[in-house]
Design a protein around this motif. Sequence first.
Motif, PDB file in Angstrom:
ATOM      1  N   PHE A 156      92.900  73.800  64.292  1.00 35.85           N
ATOM      2  CA  PHE A 156      92.323  73.695  65.401  1.00 35.85           C
ATOM      3  C   PHE A 156      92.197  74.631  66.374  1.00 35.85           C
ATOM      4  O   PHE A 156      91.261  74.969  67.137  1.00 35.85           O
ATOM      5  N   LYS A 157      93.442  75.586  66.523  1.00 32.44           N
ATOM      6  CA  LYS A 157      93.081  76.881  67.142  1.00 32.44           C
ATOM      7  C   LYS A 157      92.067  77.612  66.619  1.00 32.44           C
ATOM      8  O   LYS A 157      91.130  78.358  67.475  1.00 32.44           O
ATOM      9  N   LEU A 158      91.855  77.865  65.446  1.00 32.88           N
ATOM     10  CA  LEU A 158      90.722  78.497  64.865  1.00 32.88           C
ATOM     11  C   LEU A 158      89.337  78.129  65.146  1.00 32.88           C
ATOM     12  O   LEU A 158      88.345  78.720  65.503  1.00 32.88           O
ATOM     13  N   GLY A 159      89.028  76.758  65.315  1.00 34.47           N
ATOM     14  CA  GLY A 159      88.136  76.283  65.926  1.00 34.47           C
ATOM     15  C   GLY A 159      87.916  76.604  67.539  1.00 34.47           C
ATOM     16  O   GLY A 159      86.584  76.781  67.776  1.00 34.47           O
ATOM     17  N   ASP A 160      89.011  76.717  67.846  1.00 35.65           N
ATOM     18  CA  ASP A 160      88.633  77.465  69.540  1.00 35.65           C
ATOM     19  C   ASP A 160      88.564  78.783  69.521  1.00 35.65           C
ATOM     20  O   ASP A 160      87.637  79.101  70.226  1.00 35.65           O
ATOM     21  N   ILE A 161      88.999  79.541  68.800  1.00 36.49           N
ATOM     22  CA  ILE A 161      89.158  81.209  68.467  1.00 36.49           C
ATOM     23  C   ILE A 161      87.136  81.446  68.422  1.00 36.49           C
ATOM     24  O   ILE A 161      86.950  82.315  68.920  1.00 36.49           O
ATOM     25  N   PHE A 162      86.691  80.666  67.461  1.00 37.68           N
ATOM     26  CA  PHE A 162      85.532  80.920  66.937  1.00 37.68           C
ATOM     27  C   PHE A 162      84.277  80.261  67.666  1.00 37.68           C
ATOM     28  O   PHE A 162      83.259  80.318  67.332  1.00 37.68           O
ATOM     29  N   LYS A 163      84.636  79.716  68.734  1.00 39.62           N
ATOM     30  CA  LYS A 163      83.830  79.141  69.628  1.00 39.62           C
ATOM     31  C   LYS A 163      82.425  79.749  69.992  1.00 39.62           C
ATOM     32  O   LYS A 163      81.456  79.428  69.979  1.00 39.62           O
ATOM     33  N   PRO A 164      82.953  81.079  70.621  1.00 39.66           N
ATOM     34  CA  PRO A 164      81.731  82.105  71.006  1.00 39.66           C
ATOM     35  C   PRO A 164      80.695  82.192  69.543  1.00 39.66           C
ATOM     36  O   PRO A 164      79.373  82.351  69.688  1.00 39.66           O
ATOM     37  N   VAL A 165      81.349  82.109  68.124  1.00 39.94           N
ATOM     38  CA  VAL A 165      80.403  82.553  67.287  1.00 39.94           C
ATOM     39  C   VAL A 165      79.620  81.255  66.825  1.00 39.94           C
ATOM     40  O   VAL A 165      78.349  81.561  66.741  1.00 39.94           O
ATOM     41  N   THR A 166      80.187  80.167  67.018  1.00 47.06           N
ATOM     42  CA  THR A 166      79.477  78.971  66.673  1.00 47.06           C
ATOM     43  C   THR A 166      78.310  78.502  67.795  1.00 47.06           C
ATOM     44  O   THR A 166      77.483  78.075  67.317  1.00 47.06           O
ATOM     45  N   ASP A 167      78.870  78.839  68.922  1.00 41.94           N
ATOM     46  CA  ASP A 167      77.881  78.696  70.129  1.00 41.94           C
ATOM     47  C   ASP A 167      76.691  79.638  70.088  1.00 41.94           C
ATOM     48  O   ASP A 167      75.631  79.155  69.925  1.00 41.94           O
ATOM     49  N   ASN A 168      77.098  81.118  70.215  1.00 41.37           N
ATOM     50  CA  ASN A 168      76.188  82.069  70.299  1.00 41.37           C
ATOM     51  C   ASN A 168      75.259  82.500  68.996  1.00 41.37           C
ATOM     52  O   ASN A 168      74.011  82.552  69.232  1.00 41.37           O
ATOM     53  N   PHE A 169      76.094  82.666  67.952  1.00 42.98           N
ATOM     54  CA  PHE A 169      75.094  83.126  66.835  1.00 42.98           C
ATOM     55  C   PHE A 169      74.622  82.014  65.882  1.00 42.98           C
ATOM     56  O   PHE A 169      73.411  81.750  65.631  1.00 42.98           O
ATOM     57  N   PHE A 170      75.439  80.945  65.626  1.00 43.77           N
ATOM     58  CA  PHE A 170      74.939  79.513  64.826  1.00 43.77           C
ATOM     59  C   PHE A 170      74.179  78.794  65.866  1.00 43.77           C
ATOM     60  O   PHE A 170      73.553  77.714  65.263  1.00 43.77           O
ATOM     61  N   GLU A 171      74.389  79.088  66.935  1.00 46.40           N
ATOM     62  CA  GLU A 171      73.574  77.878  68.098  1.00 46.40           C
ATOM     63  C   GLU A 171      74.022  76.349  67.947  1.00 46.40           C
ATOM     64  O   GLU A 171      73.206  75.514  67.949  1.00 46.40           O
ATOM     65  N   LEU A 172      75.267  76.277  67.716  1.00 54.11           N
ATOM     66  CA  LEU A 172      75.978  75.066  67.558  1.00 54.11           C
ATOM     67  C   LEU A 172      76.763  74.651  68.748  1.00 54.11           C
ATOM     68  O   LEU A 172      77.873  74.473  68.780  1.00 54.11           O
ATOM     69  N   GLU A 173      75.885  74.621  70.080  1.00 49.12           N
ATOM     70  CA  GLU A 173      76.747  74.503  71.117  1.00 49.12           C
ATOM     71  C   GLU A 173      77.567  73.194  71.198  1.00 49.12           C
ATOM     72  O   GLU A 173      76.792  72.138  70.828  1.00 49.12           O
ATOM     73  N   GLY A 174      78.807  72.998  71.531  1.00 50.97           N
ATOM     74  CA  GLY A 174      79.559  71.817  71.573  1.00 50.97           C
ATOM     75  C   GLY A 174      80.106  71.442  70.314  1.00 50.97           C
ATOM     76  O   GLY A 174      80.704  70.531  70.287  1.00 50.97           O
ATOM     77  N   ILE A 175      79.687  72.270  69.105  1.00 50.77           N
ATOM     78  CA  ILE A 175      80.229  72.069  67.880  1.00 50.77           C
ATOM     79  C   ILE A 175      81.342  73.269  67.634  1.00 50.77           C
ATOM     80  O   ILE A 175      81.302  74.358  67.733  1.00 50.77           O
TER      81      ILE A 175
END
Length: 442
Positions: A156-175
């Motif tokens: 779950f912490k990894l999910g937090d840490i990589f939020k910038p990656v999932t938001d900005n590169f993969f464009e999965l905002e909120g995921i």
Amino acid sequence: MQVLQYIVDLGATVMIPIVIFIVGLIFGNGIGKSLKSGISVGIGFTGISLVISLLTDNLGKAAEAMAKNFHLGLNVVDVGWPGTSPLAWASNLGLVAIVVSIIVNAIMLLTKMTKVVNVDIWNIWHMAFTGAIVQIATGSFTWGIVAIVVHAIIAFKLGDIFKPVTDNFFELEGISIPHGSSATMGIFAKPIDDLIEAIPGLRDINISSKTIEKKFGVFGQPSIIGAVLGLIIGLLAGFSVGKSLQLAIQMAAVMVLMPVVVKYIMEGLIPISESAKKIMDKHFKNSEFTIGMDPALLLGDADVIAAGLLFVPITLLIAMLMPGNRILPFGDLATIGFFIAIATGVHKGNIFRTLISGSVIMTITLWISNQTWQLQDKLGRSVGLLAEGKKVGSLDQGGNPITYLLTEGITKHITIGFIVILVLYVAAFVYTYVSYKKNKLY
């Protein structure tokens, strides 16, 4: 527990839509809207399942042929996640892991230790596998539960840490993507990325699907990149020109179809994410909660798919060159994209950098698999899913540092290899966490 077992047995394509439907109701979306979300996600995962089958059925055969051509002579077969997940669910910690991980997630949310609201119940098998391996190694059910708890916290912490990656590169905002080898192994990418950035000349090399398309026009489009890579893999496998051309078209299809099916999942998740955000913001201001989902969402990116195809022969080469290796990469080769997906995002789609960090990731994964396969083999026999005489391991989870470190640490089997992996993993984890937080990206 019988109800849980029944739902688990239905598989991810049914389990996740049911969970999405229930979550939608909880977040006040109503029956109709929640049903539509669940079905959309179900359609997406069914599509992903079909595309992955296209990969495993065709790319898997090519990988097997390549292994024979290279005369690897390895006698422990990587059965991949399709062969490993049933072992986890069949263990006596399989269903328990669902309950434990939900409790851990709830506690972490209430104590603000994470912003991930995990709805990806299927991939809890990763935590269940860790618990089952630790139980096999120690003979203790309690230590198995402890291992599940620790794995869940880290995930779950990894999910937090990589939020910038999932938001900005993969464009999965909120995921967020708190599961699987993608997040677990992605922590090695950030220090490697910064190291490359500090080297003149090397930092200027940028190869991605976008730069290739820009430079080569129509010949750089994802479908043609997939076809070329498929053709090369077919020829390396010793296929005839005709069969190599068939594989080329199949890999072109994967490049085109995967982003399409991922869109259906996003259509189902967006209403859930928006409703969750409203409710969470009402009770926890500026919370920015994310919905934890399957790393399969990341396979919709062309750079991830391209890098994944390149790593089929690269992983076999690593297996061939690694001293003392007994693992024959097979089951996970077709879905190698899961291992390097987050890394691709960290490198902003730069396939050149992904090849460097991915080689490190796959080397570590393969080495750990060699240390855990006997425990996985024992687990398979204990649940009655592995026949006598077969030797199996896996890259996915069998090569997971969390599983390895917990097993070796709890059993006090402290070796030089354990110390090296511990130092590398903790250092990379802390470095990645601090880097994203320091730059206010996390």
